[in-house]
Motif scaffolding. Structure first.
Motif, PDB file in Angstrom:
ATOM      1  N   VAL A 354       0.271  -1.373  -0.241  1.00 13.80           N
ATOM      2  CA  VAL A 354       0.463   0.218   0.243  1.00 13.80           C
ATOM      3  C   VAL A 354       1.286   1.638   0.017  1.00 13.80           C
ATOM      4  O   VAL A 354       1.662   1.094   0.105  1.00 13.80           O
ATOM      5  CB  VAL A 354      -1.386   0.080   1.639  1.00 13.80           C
ATOM      6  CG1 VAL A 354      -2.000   1.869   1.646  1.00 13.80           C
ATOM      7  CG2 VAL A 354      -1.702  -0.895   1.861  1.00 13.80           C
ATOM      8  N   LYS A 355       0.624   2.284  -1.039  1.00 18.47           N
ATOM      9  CA  LYS A 355       1.614   3.586  -1.229  1.00 18.47           C
ATOM     10  C   LYS A 355       0.164   4.423  -0.707  1.00 18.47           C
ATOM     11  O   LYS A 355      -1.042   4.360  -1.847  1.00 18.47           O
ATOM     12  CB  LYS A 355       1.864   3.825  -2.190  1.00 18.47           C
ATOM     13  CG  LYS A 355       3.019   4.789  -1.973  1.00 18.47           C
ATOM     14  CD  LYS A 355       4.353   4.810  -3.059  1.00 18.47           C
ATOM     15  CE  LYS A 355       5.218   5.264  -2.312  1.00 18.47           C
ATOM     16  NZ  LYS A 355       6.320   5.795  -3.070  1.00 18.47           N
ATOM     17  N   GLU A 356       0.429   5.128  -0.009  1.00 14.01           N
ATOM     18  CA  GLU A 356      -0.953   6.478   0.395  1.00 14.01           C
ATOM     19  C   GLU A 356      -0.243   7.862   0.426  1.00 14.01           C
ATOM     20  O   GLU A 356       0.568   8.407   0.631  1.00 14.01           O
ATOM     21  CB  GLU A 356      -1.879   6.491   1.787  1.00 14.01           C
ATOM     22  CG  GLU A 356      -2.210   5.062   2.359  1.00 14.01           C
ATOM     23  CD  GLU A 356      -2.460   5.479   3.739  1.00 14.01           C
ATOM     24  OE1 GLU A 356      -3.679   6.634   4.133  1.00 14.01           O
ATOM     25  OE2 GLU A 356      -2.066   4.685   4.153  1.00 14.01           O
ATOM     26  N   ILE A 357      -1.282   8.260  -0.650  1.00  7.21           N
ATOM     27  CA  ILE A 357      -0.669   9.551  -1.409  1.00  7.21           C
ATOM     28  C   ILE A 357      -0.077  10.507   0.128  1.00  7.21           C
ATOM     29  O   ILE A 357       0.303  11.446  -0.347  1.00  7.21           O
ATOM     30  CB  ILE A 357      -1.065  10.151  -2.434  1.00  7.21           C
ATOM     31  CG1 ILE A 357      -0.758  12.005  -3.566  1.00  7.21           C
ATOM     32  CG2 ILE A 357      -2.146  11.285  -1.778  1.00  7.21           C
ATOM     33  CD1 ILE A 357      -0.725  12.035  -3.982  1.00  7.21           C
ATOM     34  N   SER A 358      -1.507  11.021   0.581  1.00  5.73           N
ATOM     35  CA  SER A 358      -1.396  12.046   1.987  1.00  5.73           C
ATOM     36  C   SER A 358       0.111  11.435   2.938  1.00  5.73           C
ATOM     37  O   SER A 358       0.783  12.593   3.508  1.00  5.73           O
ATOM     38  CB  SER A 358      -2.100  11.930   2.660  1.00  5.73           C
ATOM     39  OG  SER A 358      -2.783   9.738   2.569  1.00  5.73           O
ATOM     40  N   ARG A 359       0.160  10.529   2.918  1.00  5.74           N
ATOM     41  CA  ARG A 359       1.530  10.145   3.733  1.00  5.74           C
ATOM     42  C   ARG A 359       2.968  10.656   3.186  1.00  5.74           C
ATOM     43  O   ARG A 359       3.979  10.984   3.257  1.00  5.74           O
ATOM     44  CB  ARG A 359       1.266   9.064   4.361  1.00  5.74           C
ATOM     45  CG  ARG A 359       0.972   8.530   4.828  1.00  5.74           C
ATOM     46  CD  ARG A 359       1.611   6.514   5.391  1.00  5.74           C
ATOM     47  NE  ARG A 359      -0.308   5.863   5.927  1.00  5.74           N
ATOM     48  CZ  ARG A 359      -0.034   6.183   6.910  1.00  5.74           C
ATOM     49  NH1 ARG A 359       0.456   7.549   7.862  1.00  5.74           N
ATOM     50  NH2 ARG A 359      -1.354   5.911   7.926  1.00  5.74           N
ATOM     51  N   GLU A 360       3.098  11.094   1.630  1.00  6.69           N
ATOM     52  CA  GLU A 360       4.523  11.033   1.061  1.00  6.69           C
ATOM     53  C   GLU A 360       3.988  12.666   1.114  1.00  6.69           C
ATOM     54  O   GLU A 360       5.495  13.232   0.478  1.00  6.69           O
ATOM     55  CB  GLU A 360       4.522  11.102  -0.230  1.00  6.69           C
ATOM     56  CG  GLU A 360       4.641   9.396   0.284  1.00  6.69           C
ATOM     57  CD  GLU A 360       5.760   8.759   1.025  1.00  6.69           C
ATOM     58  OE1 GLU A 360       7.436   9.362   0.888  1.00  6.69           O
ATOM     59  OE2 GLU A 360       6.368   7.411   1.742  1.00  6.69           O
ATOM     60  N   ILE A 361       2.944  13.532   0.822  1.00 11.61           N
ATOM     61  CA  ILE A 361       3.306  14.202   0.123  1.00 11.61           C
ATOM     62  C   ILE A 361       1.735  15.284   0.211  1.00 11.61           C
ATOM     63  O   ILE A 361       0.280  14.863   0.195  1.00 11.61           O
ATOM     64  CB  ILE A 361       3.095  14.674  -1.786  1.00 11.61           C
ATOM     65  CG1 ILE A 361       3.233  16.296  -2.249  1.00 11.61           C
ATOM     66  CG2 ILE A 361       1.371  13.914  -2.155  1.00 11.61           C
ATOM     67  CD1 ILE A 361       3.519  16.054  -3.681  1.00 11.61           C
ATOM     68  N   HIS A 362       1.029  16.740   0.652  1.00  9.46           N
ATOM     69  CA  HIS A 362      -0.120  17.013   1.157  1.00  9.46           C
ATOM     70  C   HIS A 362      -0.427  17.694  -0.026  1.00  9.46           C
ATOM     71  O   HIS A 362      -0.048  18.600  -0.674  1.00  9.46           O
ATOM     72  CB  HIS A 362       0.379  18.446   2.530  1.00  9.46           C
ATOM     73  CG  HIS A 362      -0.858  18.574   2.799  1.00  9.46           C
ATOM     74  ND1 HIS A 362      -1.279  17.774   3.513  1.00  9.46           N
ATOM     75  CD2 HIS A 362      -1.514  20.326   2.508  1.00  9.46           C
ATOM     76  CE1 HIS A 362      -2.426  19.308   3.866  1.00  9.46           C
ATOM     77  NE2 HIS A 362      -2.879  19.734   3.343  1.00  9.46           N
ATOM     78  N   ALA A 363      -1.808  17.086  -0.201  1.00 10.39           N
ATOM     79  CA  ALA A 363      -2.520  16.873  -1.682  1.00 10.39           C
ATOM     80  C   ALA A 363      -4.134  17.354  -0.878  1.00 10.39           C
ATOM     81  O   ALA A 363      -4.258  16.086  -0.297  1.00 10.39           O
ATOM     82  CB  ALA A 363      -2.349  15.793  -2.855  1.00 10.39           C
ATOM     83  N   SER A 364      -3.694  18.743  -0.834  1.00 11.78           N
ATOM     84  CA  SER A 364      -5.472  18.799  -0.854  1.00 11.78           C
ATOM     85  C   SER A 364      -5.409  19.391  -2.000  1.00 11.78           C
ATOM     86  O   SER A 364      -5.289  20.169  -2.901  1.00 11.78           O
ATOM     87  CB  SER A 364      -5.403  19.333   0.196  1.00 11.78           C
ATOM     88  OG  SER A 364      -6.121  20.346   0.951  1.00 11.78           O
ATOM     89  N   GLY A 365      -7.420  19.600  -1.925  1.00 11.80           N
ATOM     90  CA  GLY A 365      -8.383  21.336  -3.084  1.00 11.80           C
ATOM     91  C   GLY A 365      -8.423  22.324  -1.743  1.00 11.80           C
ATOM     92  O   GLY A 365      -9.260  23.254  -2.504  1.00 11.80           O
ATOM     93  N   HIS A 366      -8.152  21.843  -0.944  1.00  7.27           N
ATOM     94  CA  HIS A 366      -9.048  23.153   0.201  1.00  7.27           C
ATOM     95  C   HIS A 366      -7.564  24.429   0.934  1.00  7.27           C
ATOM     96  O   HIS A 366      -6.103  23.482   0.993  1.00  7.27           O
ATOM     97  CB  HIS A 366      -9.047  22.496   1.122  1.00  7.27           C
ATOM     98  CG  HIS A 366     -10.752  21.295   0.765  1.00  7.27           C
ATOM     99  ND1 HIS A 366     -11.731  22.318   0.680  1.00  7.27           N
ATOM    100  CD2 HIS A 366     -10.455  19.962   1.122  1.00  7.27           C
ATOM    101  CE1 HIS A 366     -12.172  21.363   0.491  1.00  7.27           C
ATOM    102  NE2 HIS A 366     -11.811  20.285   0.252  1.00  7.27           N
ATOM    103  N   ALA A 367      -8.013  25.632   0.476  1.00  3.11           N
ATOM    104  CA  ALA A 367      -6.451  26.278   1.338  1.00  3.11           C
ATOM    105  C   ALA A 367      -6.566  26.477   2.333  1.00  3.11           C
ATOM    106  O   ALA A 367      -6.823  26.080   3.019  1.00  3.11           O
ATOM    107  CB  ALA A 367      -7.505  28.035   0.837  1.00  3.11           C
TER     108      ALA A 367
END
Length: 575
Positions: A354-367
């Motif tokens: 398993v690889k979660e993008i949230s653990r490697e890079i802060h990817a958010s659509g919110h300010a």
């Protein structure tokens, strides 16, 4: 005469999702978004939660329209439950309207609704008391808009979901000059997204996220299964680009993805790098594993459930095997973190990684906090309503606003049902409106309340205990030995003493009722229930749902005998 201006909170504060707000200017009401939220683990069996719609029902004749900021479920999900009934027009960008049509037409009751109106940032709609205009913002779905309602006292601005990203592609770009123009015209109140207010700095921009996805796919030698939310079109585009660059064919699975992808492609908002990139799921065995990317999508939570089925070898198309990389590209909400952990455990058991993008890079659509401050400085509002987020996020937004110089007294952390009226130069809290959550369970709308949810929780925690007895009320006795059944409470064969005592207590409670009381069905069942609940808790420290099932014999025969005509008995003749 000054206009009567009110800001009403129908949902979206002190919670994740379910965004719905209203602005009233004299006798005209403007609804901002109409979203749903996905239930947490406490709402057992509930599919969705939408705002209380009694305000819509009570004020339908005053509502000028529903103004949508974007096409995610937290902005459009509640539409199917009220627009046809009250015939309210819906306004949104071209893509938002197309996605809203999909949501509405999935409900058979709304199949013929057509009062949709496409708008963009160049649109300004003049109503009797106010003018509604729009501005482009950046989110992870194209054609996202903010809304500005111009009143005599100043503009009321609703940002919707937004962030600032200087590398955003066409269709995602923020119109900074338009925002500054609105700020120069004067902003009375700003209703601003707080979903990412705890993040101090800007997150990764979409170019960085896209590069990270490409690197992940190129580095893995085996099959890749990607999990994403279907309506996150930016992420789907990045995955398709990465698949093309890593020479992989793509198989689309999951609910909604085909409709959403097709709609975005038709609007030239989603581009397939190669017309042969996407292949039918039936051809999965014709390619080597390292040449395949499975894109599993759906609404929030659905991709994770599909991954669980894959891990347990129960998926109809794809099952996880040794060497598979499962790439979760959506940042989960706090409510979904437990589900993600459970899913990851199952995947590892099946041999996957398993690889979660949230653990490697802060990817958010919110300010982030910084971007929220930037929006405040561009618009310079007199008042701020932090919205869209749990209380700690609203409080973080307030703190960030104070750092820009806003007075704490002009920052309002509202709760659902609050109504703020602008009079004498300030917003004042007035009489509130109904704001209870409306539960959607299957075809039922609002028919699930706290009592039902409480019973479901008890059943989930402690199970049920059923006692079945047959009595003869006329003879005042138990006809057959009581029978006991349990589900989710105890295993009967290993708890014979408990079952025996429960049967005896049931008989005792019924005998007492039959012999010493005036017969009453409700009292009889209540006495049995109370007796069993007390005993079972003493022995097990658990409180199962106790269901007494008491049946009666001979009641029909008694009724027939009572109605039989009386007369002389036939006499026997002597031979």
């Amino acid at each position: 005469m000054a206009q009567d201006i009110k800001v009403m909170i129908l949902g979206g504060v002190r919670e994740n999702g379910k965004n719905m707000y209203a602005v009233q200017v004299d006798d005209e009401i403007f609804i901002l978004d109409a979203g749903l939220k996905y239930p947490d683990t406490q709402l057992l069996g509930i599919d969705y939660v939408i705002p209380d719609l009694s305000f819509i029902e009570d004020n339908a004749d005053k509502i000028m329209g529903v103004f949508l900021t974007h096409g995610h479920a937290d902005a459009i999900g509640a539409l199917p439950y009220f627009i046809t009934k009250y015939d309210i027009p819906v306004f949104g960008s071209k893509l938002t309207i197309e996605l809203a049509k999909i949501a509405v037409r999935n409900s058979q009751k709304n199949a013929n609704f057509s009062d949709f109106h496409e708008i963009d940032q160049d649109t300004a709609i003049d109503f009797k008391n106010a003018t509604v205009s729009f501005f482009d913002t950046t989110h992870n779905i194209p054609q996202t808009l903010g809304v500005a309602i111009k009143t005599d006292a100043g503009q009321i601005v609703y940002t919707g979901d937004f962030k600032f990203d200087q590398s955003a592609n066409k269709g995602y770009k923020t119109n900074y000059s338009r925002i500054m123009e609105i700020g120069k015209e004067g902003v009375l109140a700003l209703l601003s997204d707080s979903s990412n207010a705890e993040m101090p700095h800007e997150g990764a921009n979409e170019k960085e996220i896209g590069d990270y996805i490409i690197e992940t796919l190129k580095d893995h030698p085996g099959r890749v299964i990607v999990s994403a939310v279907a309506s996150n079109i930016a992420r789907i585009q990045q995955v398709l680009n990465a698949a093309y660059l890593s020479n992989r064919k793509v198989i689309l699975t999951g609910q909604d993805v085909a409709k959403i992808v097709k709609t975005a492609m038709n609007l030239d908002l989603l581009h397939i790098p190669d017309e042969e990139l996407i292949i039918p799921a039936t051809k999965i065995n014709e390619y080597d594993k390292e040449d395949i990317l499975v894109l599993e999508t759906g609404r929030m939570g659905e991709p994770l459930k599909s991954l669980q089925r894959m891990a347990m070898q129960q998926h109809k198309l794809v099952n996880i095997t040794d060497g598979d990389l499962i790439f979760i590209t959506t940042t989960p909400s706090h409510a979904m973190e437990t589900t993600v952990a459970k899913t990851s455990d199952l995947i590892y058991r099946a041999g996957g990684v398993v690889k979660e993008i949230s653990r490697e890079i802060h990817a958010s659509g919110h300010a982030s906090r910084y971007e929220l401050q930037m929006m405040i400085n561009l618009l310079n509002p007199q008042y701020l309503f932090p919205i869209q987020g749990e209380y700690r996020l609203l409080a973080a937004h307030k703190e960030a606003a104070e750092e820009t110089g806003m007075a704490a007294s002009n920052i309002i952390i509202a709760k659902k049902g609050d109504v703020y009226q602008y009079e004498k130069g300030e917003f004042q809290l007035t009489e509130g409106i109904a704001s209870e959550d409306t539960m959607i369970d299957g075809a039922g709308i609002g028919d699930i309340g706290n009592i039902v949810l409480r019973d479901r929780k008890i059943l989930a925690d402690d199970g049920m205990f059923i006692a079945v007895v047959t009595i003869d009320r006329k003879k005042k006795k138990i006809v057959a030995q009581p029978k006991v059944m349990t589900r989710g409470f105890v295993y009967i064969k290993e708890n014979k003493e408990l079952i025996y005592e429960s049967i005896e207590l049931t008989k005792e409670a019924i005998d007492t009722n039959l012999q010493t009381k005036k017969f009453d069905w409700s009292e009889l069942k209540q006495d049995v229930r109370h007796s069993l609940e007390k005993y079972l808790f003493q022995k097990t420290k658990r409180r199962p749902v106790v269901l007494p099932v008491i049946m009666e014999v001979n009641q029909n025969r008694h009724r027939r005998n009572a109605n039989k005509p009386q007369g002389n008995k036939p006499q026997q003749k002597k031979k």
